[in-house]
Design a protein around this motif. Structure first.
Motif, PDB file in Angstrom:
ATOM      1  N   PRO A  47       0.866  -1.278  -0.092  1.00 60.25           N
ATOM      2  CA  PRO A  47       0.199   0.117  -0.022  1.00 60.25           C
ATOM      3  C   PRO A  47       0.748   1.218   0.051  1.00 60.25           C
ATOM      4  O   PRO A  47       1.856   1.269   0.752  1.00 60.25           O
ATOM      5  N   SER A  48       0.612   2.230  -0.818  1.00 61.74           N
ATOM      6  CA  SER A  48       1.192   3.431  -0.961  1.00 61.74           C
ATOM      7  C   SER A  48       0.300   4.464  -0.689  1.00 61.74           C
ATOM      8  O   SER A  48      -0.957   4.675  -0.907  1.00 61.74           O
ATOM      9  N   LEU A  49       0.659   5.638   0.082  1.00 62.22           N
ATOM     10  CA  LEU A  49      -0.105   6.839   0.245  1.00 62.22           C
ATOM     11  C   LEU A  49       0.498   8.002   0.264  1.00 62.22           C
ATOM     12  O   LEU A  49       1.479   8.087  -0.146  1.00 62.22           O
ATOM     13  N   VAL A  50      -0.116   9.257  -0.123  1.00 56.24           N
ATOM     14  CA  VAL A  50       0.475  10.481  -0.214  1.00 56.24           C
ATOM     15  C   VAL A  50       0.453  11.146   1.202  1.00 56.24           C
ATOM     16  O   VAL A  50      -0.791  11.272   1.733  1.00 56.24           O
ATOM     17  N   LYS A  57       5.169   4.529   1.335  1.00 56.43           N
ATOM     18  CA  LYS A  57       4.896   3.060   1.428  1.00 56.43           C
ATOM     19  C   LYS A  57       4.742   2.848   3.085  1.00 56.43           C
ATOM     20  O   LYS A  57       5.506   3.011   3.852  1.00 56.43           O
ATOM     21  N   VAL A  58       3.711   2.121   3.362  1.00 60.69           N
ATOM     22  CA  VAL A  58       3.287   1.496   4.630  1.00 60.69           C
ATOM     23  C   VAL A  58       3.395   0.042   4.536  1.00 60.69           C
ATOM     24  O   VAL A  58       2.583  -0.460   3.657  1.00 60.69           O
ATOM     25  N   LEU A  59       4.244  -0.598   5.238  1.00 60.48           N
ATOM     26  CA  LEU A  59       4.317  -1.887   5.560  1.00 60.48           C
ATOM     27  C   LEU A  59       3.370  -2.553   6.211  1.00 60.48           C
ATOM     28  O   LEU A  59       2.988  -2.121   7.310  1.00 60.48           O
ATOM     29  N   CYS A  67       3.675  -4.189  10.116  1.00 56.32           N
ATOM     30  CA  CYS A  67       4.102  -3.181  11.326  1.00 56.32           C
ATOM     31  C   CYS A  67       3.539  -2.031  11.121  1.00 56.32           C
ATOM     32  O   CYS A  67       3.803  -1.000  12.021  1.00 56.32           O
ATOM     33  N   HIS A  68       3.183  -1.567  10.411  1.00 54.60           N
ATOM     34  CA  HIS A  68       2.376  -0.161   9.888  1.00 54.60           C
ATOM     35  C   HIS A  68       3.685   1.034   9.771  1.00 54.60           C
ATOM     36  O   HIS A  68       3.413   2.086  10.214  1.00 54.60           O
ATOM     37  N   HIS A  69       5.014   0.463   9.596  1.00 52.17           N
ATOM     38  CA  HIS A  69       6.063   1.615   9.244  1.00 52.17           C
ATOM     39  C   HIS A  69       5.910   2.223   8.143  1.00 52.17           C
ATOM     40  O   HIS A  69       5.645   1.373   6.969  1.00 52.17           O
ATOM     41  N   ALA A  70       6.321   3.614   7.875  1.00 57.59           N
ATOM     42  CA  ALA A  70       5.957   4.261   6.668  1.00 57.59           C
ATOM     43  C   ALA A  70       7.673   4.602   6.368  1.00 57.59           C
ATOM     44  O   ALA A  70       8.293   5.116   7.201  1.00 57.59           O
ATOM     45  N   PHE A  71       7.665   4.608   4.993  1.00 60.42           N
ATOM     46  CA  PHE A  71       9.022   4.910   4.108  1.00 60.42           C
ATOM     47  C   PHE A  71       8.641   5.484   3.099  1.00 60.42           C
ATOM     48  O   PHE A  71       7.685   5.436   2.464  1.00 60.42           O
ATOM     49  N   HIS A  72       9.722   6.527   2.634  1.00 56.38           N
ATOM     50  CA  HIS A  72       9.655   6.878   1.052  1.00 56.38           C
ATOM     51  C   HIS A  72       9.541   5.649   0.330  1.00 56.38           C
ATOM     52  O   HIS A  72      10.235   4.606   0.351  1.00 56.38           O
ATOM     53  N   CYS A  88       8.961  -9.833   9.125  1.00 53.41           N
ATOM     54  CA  CYS A  88       8.924 -10.521   7.775  1.00 53.41           C
ATOM     55  C   CYS A  88       7.739 -10.029   6.987  1.00 53.41           C
ATOM     56  O   CYS A  88       6.636 -10.185   7.216  1.00 53.41           O
ATOM     57  N   LEU A  89       8.133  -9.856   5.629  1.00 48.54           N
ATOM     58  CA  LEU A  89       6.851  -9.430   4.678  1.00 48.54           C
ATOM     59  C   LEU A  89       6.719 -10.533   3.673  1.00 48.54           C
ATOM     60  O   LEU A  89       5.628 -10.572   3.185  1.00 48.54           O
TER      61      LEU A  89
END
Length: 147
Positions: free
Chosen positions: A81-84, A114-116, A119-124, A144-145
């Protein structure tokens, strides 16, 4: 008088000097030998502790190219999932993450984040895509993803 003259000719001091020289050699030779052996032992231990093992022992170690370190495939990475950042959908993550933990830059409004899922961590998006192509886990918490 002849008896006294003969006793004066004998020199006890020279005899004691020769005996002292021989005893000194007998005492110092073993200590010198032990000293040399301890020096070689010290140098050997220093060599063993300092230098790497043989190449065959190093080649037996697991490398990062093994199956456990293979990253995710590009299809899986693109399906994350990607968010703005700054939009209403990303407001839930705005309070938790204000910067990318990979590049350490602050999220700007309108950037793709992008939100993983686990764990819901967000990164560029571009930072985490590069990471996930070589690692199957979150760069922050290592959850693990992949399957």
């Amino acid at each position: 008088m002849d008896l006294e003259d003969s006793s004066q000719e004998f020199h006890w001091q020279d005899y004691k000097g020769d005996l002292f020289k021989r005893n000194t050699l007998l005492i110092t030779a073993p200590f010198f030998t032990l000293f040399v052996l301890f020096c070689f032992l010290f140098l050997y231990v220093l060599y063993i502790c300092t230098y790497p093992r043989s190449r065959s022992a190093i080649s037996d170690l697991p490398t990062q190219q093994g199956p456990s370190m293979a990253g995710l495939d590009p299809v899986t990475i693109n399906n994350l999932p990607s968010l703005v950042h700054g939009s209403s959908s990303s407001n839930a993550y705005a309070s938790e993450a204000m910067d990318c933990s990979i590049c350490l830059c602050v999220f700007e409004e309108g950037e793709k984040v992008k939100v993983l899922p686990p764990c819901h961590h967000a990164f560029h998006s571009w930072c985490v895509d590069k990471w996930l192509s070589s690692h199957p886990s979150c760069p922050l918490c290592r959850s693990c993803l992949g399957s």
